[in-house]
Design a protein around this motif. Structure first.
Motif, PDB file in Angstrom:
ATOM      1  N   MET A 282     -52.845  11.850  37.675  1.00  0.00           N
ATOM      2  CA  MET A 282     -52.194  11.657  38.973  1.00  0.00           C
ATOM      3  C   MET A 282     -53.143  10.979  39.966  1.00  0.00           C
ATOM      4  SD  MET A 282     -50.886  14.491  41.760  1.00  0.00           S
ATOM      5  CE  MET A 282     -52.603  14.854  42.208  1.00  0.00           C
ATOM      6  N   LEU A 283     -54.393  11.436  40.025  1.00  0.00           N
ATOM      7  CA  LEU A 283     -55.369  10.825  40.928  1.00  0.00           C
ATOM      8  C   LEU A 283     -55.587   9.361  40.579  1.00  0.00           C
ATOM      9  CD1 LEU A 283     -58.133  13.567  41.366  1.00  0.00           C
ATOM     10  CD2 LEU A 283     -56.241  13.014  42.891  1.00  0.00           C
ATOM     11  N   ASN A 284     -55.670   9.069  39.285  1.00  0.00           N
ATOM     12  CA  ASN A 284     -55.843   7.673  38.854  1.00  0.00           C
ATOM     13  C   ASN A 284     -54.670   6.814  39.316  1.00  0.00           C
ATOM     14  OD1 ASN A 284     -57.207   8.604  35.559  1.00  0.00           O
ATOM     15  ND2 ASN A 284     -58.127   8.675  37.600  1.00  0.00           N
ATOM     16  N   LEU A 285     -53.475   7.340  39.144  1.00  0.00           N
ATOM     17  CA  LEU A 285     -52.270   6.607  39.531  1.00  0.00           C
ATOM     18  C   LEU A 285     -52.236   6.365  41.036  1.00  0.00           C
ATOM     19  CD1 LEU A 285     -49.521   5.503  38.486  1.00  0.00           C
ATOM     20  CD2 LEU A 285     -48.559   7.754  38.967  1.00  0.00           C
ATOM     21  N   GLN A 286     -52.577   7.369  41.820  1.00  0.00           N
ATOM     22  CA  GLN A 286     -52.559   7.231  43.272  1.00  0.00           C
ATOM     23  C   GLN A 286     -53.635   6.258  43.751  1.00  0.00           C
ATOM     24  OE1 GLN A 286     -52.911  11.442  44.274  1.00  0.00           O
ATOM     25  NE2 GLN A 286     -50.766  11.498  44.895  1.00  0.00           N
ATOM     26  N   LEU A 287     -54.828   6.348  43.173  1.00  0.00           N
ATOM     27  CA  LEU A 287     -55.903   5.427  43.547  1.00  0.00           C
ATOM     28  C   LEU A 287     -55.518   3.984  43.251  1.00  0.00           C
ATOM     29  CD1 LEU A 287     -58.963   7.463  42.235  1.00  0.00           C
ATOM     30  CD2 LEU A 287     -58.700   6.668  44.588  1.00  0.00           C
ATOM     31  N   ASP A 334     -63.794   8.378  35.331  1.00  0.00           N
ATOM     32  CA  ASP A 334     -63.777   6.917  35.301  1.00  0.00           C
ATOM     33  C   ASP A 334     -62.521   6.445  34.575  1.00  0.00           C
ATOM     34  OD1 ASP A 334     -66.246   7.244  36.400  1.00  0.00           O
ATOM     35  OD2 ASP A 334     -67.383   6.501  34.680  1.00  0.00           O
ATOM     36  N   PHE A 335     -61.939   5.339  35.048  1.00  0.00           N
ATOM     37  CA  PHE A 335     -60.756   4.816  34.377  1.00  0.00           C
ATOM     38  C   PHE A 335     -60.614   3.317  34.639  1.00  0.00           C
ATOM     39  CE2 PHE A 335     -59.294   5.749  38.629  1.00  0.00           C
ATOM     40  CZ  PHE A 335     -58.309   4.808  38.913  1.00  0.00           C
ATOM     41  N   TYR A 336     -59.828   2.679  33.797  1.00  0.00           N
ATOM     42  CA  TYR A 336     -59.461   1.276  33.984  1.00  0.00           C
ATOM     43  C   TYR A 336     -58.021   1.208  34.483  1.00  0.00           C
ATOM     44  CZ  TYR A 336     -63.637  -0.218  31.430  1.00  0.00           C
ATOM     45  OH  TYR A 336     -64.929  -0.448  31.032  1.00  0.00           O
ATOM     46  N   TRP A 337     -57.787   0.306  35.423  1.00  0.00           N
ATOM     47  CA  TRP A 337     -56.461   0.171  36.042  1.00  0.00           C
ATOM     48  C   TRP A 337     -55.950  -1.257  35.863  1.00  0.00           C
ATOM     49  CZ3 TRP A 337     -52.603   2.859  38.285  1.00  0.00           C
ATOM     50  CH2 TRP A 337     -51.709   2.186  39.125  1.00  0.00           C
ATOM     51  N   LYS A 338     -54.705  -1.368  35.505  1.00  0.00           N
ATOM     52  CA  LYS A 338     -54.099  -2.684  35.353  1.00  0.00           C
ATOM     53  C   LYS A 338     -52.699  -2.678  35.947  1.00  0.00           C
ATOM     54  CE  LYS A 338     -53.183  -6.331  31.942  1.00  0.00           C
ATOM     55  NZ  LYS A 338     -53.327  -6.746  30.529  1.00  0.00           N
ATOM     56  N   LEU A 428     -45.409  -1.825  38.008  1.00  0.00           N
ATOM     57  CA  LEU A 428     -45.650  -1.589  36.581  1.00  0.00           C
ATOM     58  C   LEU A 428     -47.157  -1.530  36.359  1.00  0.00           C
ATOM     59  CD1 LEU A 428     -44.404  -1.335  33.743  1.00  0.00           C
ATOM     60  CD2 LEU A 428     -44.463  -3.836  33.579  1.00  0.00           C
ATOM     61  N   HIS A 429     -47.655  -0.404  35.848  1.00  0.00           N
ATOM     62  CA  HIS A 429     -49.091  -0.166  35.789  1.00  0.00           C
ATOM     63  C   HIS A 429     -49.523   0.426  34.444  1.00  0.00           C
ATOM     64  CE1 HIS A 429     -48.655  -0.640  40.128  1.00  0.00           C
ATOM     65  NE2 HIS A 429     -47.814   0.376  40.141  1.00  0.00           N
ATOM     66  N   ARG A 430     -50.826   0.297  34.181  1.00  0.00           N
ATOM     67  CA  ARG A 430     -51.411   0.921  32.996  1.00  0.00           C
ATOM     68  C   ARG A 430     -52.740   1.562  33.358  1.00  0.00           C
ATOM     69  NH1 ARG A 430     -53.368  -2.887  28.275  1.00  0.00           N
ATOM     70  NH2 ARG A 430     -55.296  -2.803  29.479  1.00  0.00           N
ATOM     71  N   ILE A 431     -52.941   2.796  32.888  1.00  0.00           N
ATOM     72  CA  ILE A 431     -54.189   3.526  33.114  1.00  0.00           C
ATOM     73  C   ILE A 431     -54.855   3.748  31.760  1.00  0.00           C
ATOM     74  CG2 ILE A 431     -55.212   5.688  33.906  1.00  0.00           C
ATOM     75  CD1 ILE A 431     -52.805   5.945  35.827  1.00  0.00           C
ATOM     76  N   VAL A 440     -51.959   5.003  29.239  1.00  0.00           N
ATOM     77  CA  VAL A 440     -50.666   5.476  29.723  1.00  0.00           C
ATOM     78  C   VAL A 440     -50.074   4.385  30.609  1.00  0.00           C
ATOM     79  CG1 VAL A 440     -49.415   7.300  30.924  1.00  0.00           C
ATOM     80  CG2 VAL A 440     -51.533   7.843  29.715  1.00  0.00           C
ATOM     81  N   ARG A 441     -48.837   4.019  30.322  1.00  0.00           N
ATOM     82  CA  ARG A 441     -48.157   2.960  31.070  1.00  0.00           C
ATOM     83  C   ARG A 441     -47.080   3.589  31.937  1.00  0.00           C
ATOM     84  NH1 ARG A 441     -49.167   2.263  25.961  1.00  0.00           N
ATOM     85  NH2 ARG A 441     -50.509   0.524  25.296  1.00  0.00           N
ATOM     86  N   PHE A 442     -46.993   3.156  33.190  1.00  0.00           N
ATOM     87  CA  PHE A 442     -46.042   3.739  34.137  1.00  0.00           C
ATOM     88  C   PHE A 442     -45.196   2.656  34.796  1.00  0.00           C
ATOM     89  CE2 PHE A 442     -49.050   7.324  34.199  1.00  0.00           C
ATOM     90  CZ  PHE A 442     -48.170   8.396  34.134  1.00  0.00           C
TER      91      PHE A 442
END
Length: 700
Positions: A282-287, A334-338, A428-431, A440-442
């Motif tokens: 959730m934090l990754n998605l919000q960031l 740590d994460f990658y965001w697209k 449309l996003h990917r974490i 995970v794709r959202f």
């Protein structure tokens, strides 16, 4: 070729660092003779990249630069001890940021050209607080102001003043619900106080005896006091039976709110708190979303090109927990965001009337998201925003690929058809979690049932028969085709609009080789609301019952009277207030909740008369959106049951299943056992026709 050097200029300036073609290029420090300096990255003689500039006055900026300007994420500290951390565009605060002023005030939200713009929160040092919309640095739009003395105003603003419909609550619990003009009460309103409001806030001095005695009498007679103002001057009062007036509940505005098991609002899903299995995700998605919206605000709007629809052009960004040149530090892993096709989805958000500030606040504000249990067979993860406006749904890789493939056609279709009932996609996003090697794709989309009123029945309708029964039915069961025991009668005009648009939407889905979609339908029965209103003494969410006064406004002598023709006219104006202010925060995409006393089921004709004229009286725009708050009459198959008035909410969902080899095999295998027209897995052409035919039986 880069080389390091030290050069002193005739005016006393000094540069020490990398150069190329006699220009600073790379990393270097330039010191001006007046004491200011810049240390950081250069490109062909201009500040470009990450660096720090300190002025002779003592002010400083550290962050990103582009073409000699502060551009990107950075921190500006003024010589007056003010501080701003956030986004810059060409030397001006633009995008998301937080500023602390020299006097201790704090503003956090969206900016444009150095001024607060769109959604933001301003906190004064003395404890006053405004949370809402801004325009050119002033409170403008919808917002809530809470004074440190206990007063509160929820409503519309214009140029920093109360303007339009709103609710003002005094610290002693008394309230006024009505209209303002340039900061003064103007027009009709109601003055009252709920029975238990006295213990809600900080004690205040008693109102003058005249007002206190007046409201004591009103309370004893089970009445509320209607008031009419002319630019702040009270000109008339009306005593009205409280049962004739629908007023907003004050419970939700109290600090702290009273929450008991009996009155607790039912919310969907499980709140994601620290320690929850989905907390880091959730934090990754919000960031990521907050970062994307900030970047989108920095970029100028340009016509979309073919390359904007190509997912191969989208790059992922690394978000280390300790921050980077482009990303803020955070408490997650740590994460990658697209983000896929960001410019396309920015245009889609505009098309759907999605305000960027409200979007960020709903998904990435102070409130946590909630996780829903998957209602279908896909096993998707669903997150819902705190205000129920947005859903984040996880996608399979194949679904993401299919969405990207149909995106050009989808964008064109929804842009050309204002009444489309296809899903509203916002991002449309990917974490990617490198520690777990997990992706995970959202997809972020609108919630069909994002409303202030309750949904009494939910249906998922496809037009097929096999497997289309819900089995054991509970209060929250989503019913299916074989569970349907009624039809829905729409207004003739909207009946025609619905089927014209349904044909166009289905033709698009057929063209995109899509099947297995359904119509998600929510039903709110009007008489359920009436039953709740009758239990007002037992329900803190019902009509507010009694009042106490502000004491400052005194009615002219002789206006104290029982309900009259003037009072009836006043009640009509109050009904207009209720209709105009309903779901105000979503006014770009919703119509107003109708409170008409006309019973549609008495005539078997849905009635919506007067809302257009009503809105003109209020000076506000009125638009209806197909599938949102649609008046209807429910006609049951069992003729012994009387028709019921209802409001409908509906949209087509699950449009990412193409008719692939797997579905074709399913079609062949199930056709051996069942009739082909009874199963879900059929060709897009057959699916489209059957779906439309079935809707023709559901809506009459």
């Amino acid at each position: 070729m880069n080389s390091d050097c030290r050069h002193t200029f005739p005016n006393g300036d000094v540069y020490c660092g990398a150069v190329e073609n006699d220009l600073p290029h790379g990393y270097g420090k330039y010191e001006w003779s007046d004491g200011s300096f810049y240390e950081g990255e250069w490109s062909e003689g201009v500040k470009h990249g990450k660096g720090k500039y300190k002025w002779a006055s003592g002010s400083s900026y550290e962050g990103l630069w582009a073409e000699g300007c502060m551009h990107g994420i950075g921190t500006y500290t003024g010589s007056d001890n003010s501080e701003y951390h956030g986004s810059f565009v060409k030397d001006k605060k633009s995008g998301y940021g937080k500023k602390k002023y020299p006097n201790g005030d704090i503003y956090e939200g969206l900016w444009q050209n150095d001024l607060a713009e769109n959604l933001g929160i301003y906190e004064w040092l003395n404890g006053d607080k405004f949370n809402g919309e801004w325009k050119q640095g002033k409170m403008h739009g919808h917002g809530t102001f809470v004074w440190h003395t206990g007063e509160r105003y929820d409503g519309d603003w214009k140029n920093g003043l109360e303007n339009g419909p709103g609710l003002f609550i005094w610290a002693d619990g008394s309230a006024f619900y009505g209209f303002w003009d340039e900061g003064k009460k103007h027009g009709s309103g109601v003055w009252w106080r709920e029975l238990d409001a006295g213990s809600a806030t900080t004690p205040r001095p008693k109102s003058p005896s005249e007002s206190s005695d007046k409201l004591t009498v009103a309370l004893s007679e089970n009445k509320v006091i209607g008031r009419e103002y002319n630019h702040g001057k009270l000109v008339k009062e009306h005593w009205i039976d409280k049962d004739k007036v629908r007023l907003p509940s004050l419970r939700a505005t109290r600090e702290p709110a009273k929450k008991t098991k009996k009155y607790a609002k039912k919310v969907q899903g499980e709140t994601i708190v620290k320690g929850h299995r989905s907390y880091d995700l959730m934090l990754n998605l919000q960031l990521g979303i907050r970062y994307n919206i900030g970047k989108a605000n920095e970029e100028p709007s340009q016509p979309l090109a073919q390359k904007d629809f190509d997912k191969k052009n989208d790059k992922q960004l690394f978000f280390p927990h300790n921050g980077s040149d482009d990303t803020p530090p955070h408490s997650s892993t740590d994460f990658y965001w697209k983000t896929y096709c960001p410019r396309v989805f920015r245009e889609l958000r505009k098309r759907f009337g999605c305000d960027p500030g409200q979007y960020v606040y709903s998904l990435c504000g102070d409130h946590a998201l909630r996780e829903l249990s998957s209602p279908g067979k896909s096993g998707s993860v669903f997150y819902i925003s705190h205000d129920d406006q947005y859903l984040c749904k996880s996608l399979r890789k194949s679904e993401l690929g299919h969405l990207c493939n149909i995106l050009p056609g989808y964008h064109k279709h929804v842009s050309e058809h204002v009444h489309t009932i296809l899903p509203k996609f916002f991002g449309l996003h990917r974490i990617t979690n490198p520690q777990k090697s997990q992706r995970v794709r959202f997809i972020v989309m609108a919630n069909v049932f994002c409303r202030e009123i309750s949904i009494n029945r939910m249906y998922d309708l496809k037009g097929s028969v096999v497997g289309r029964s819900s089995g054991k039915i509970t209060e929250n069961t989503i019913l299916k085709d074989l569970d349907l025991d009624c039809t829905f009668k729409l207004e003739k005009k909207w009946h025609n609009i619905f089927f014209e648009q349904l044909e166009k939407d289905c033709k698009f889905l057929e063209k995109m080789n899509i099947m297995d979609y359904s119509l998600l339908l929510g039903v709110h029965f009007a008489d359920e609301e009436e039953k709740q209103g009758q239990d007002g003494k037992d329900n803190l969410d019902s009509i507010a019952e009694n009042g106490d006064g502000d004491g400052e406004d005194k009615a002219p002598m002789g206006t104290l009277q029982p309900i009259s023709e003037d009072s009836r006219s006043f009640l009509e104006n109050l009904n207009k207030l209720n209709q105009v202010t309903s779901s105000k925060e979503r006014r770009n995409s919703e119509i107003f909740h109708m409170q008409t006393r006309t019973r549609r089921s008495d005539t078997m004709r849905p009635v919506t008369e007067g809302l257009e004229e009503l809105s003109e009286v209020m000076g506000m725009s009125y638009t209806r959106e197909l599938g949102v708050n649609m008046p209807a009459t429910v006609i049951f198959n069992d003729k012994s049951k009387p028709p019921r008035d209802a409001l409908l909410f509906f949209a087509i969902i699950d449009i990412l299943q193409d008719y692939n080899a797997k579905k074709q095999i399913e079609n062949v295998s199930k056709s051996v056992v069942y009739k082909r027209n009874e199963i879900s897995a059929v060709s897009p052409k057959m699916y489209s026709k059957r779906f439309q035919d079935f809707m023709g039986k559901v809506f009459c």
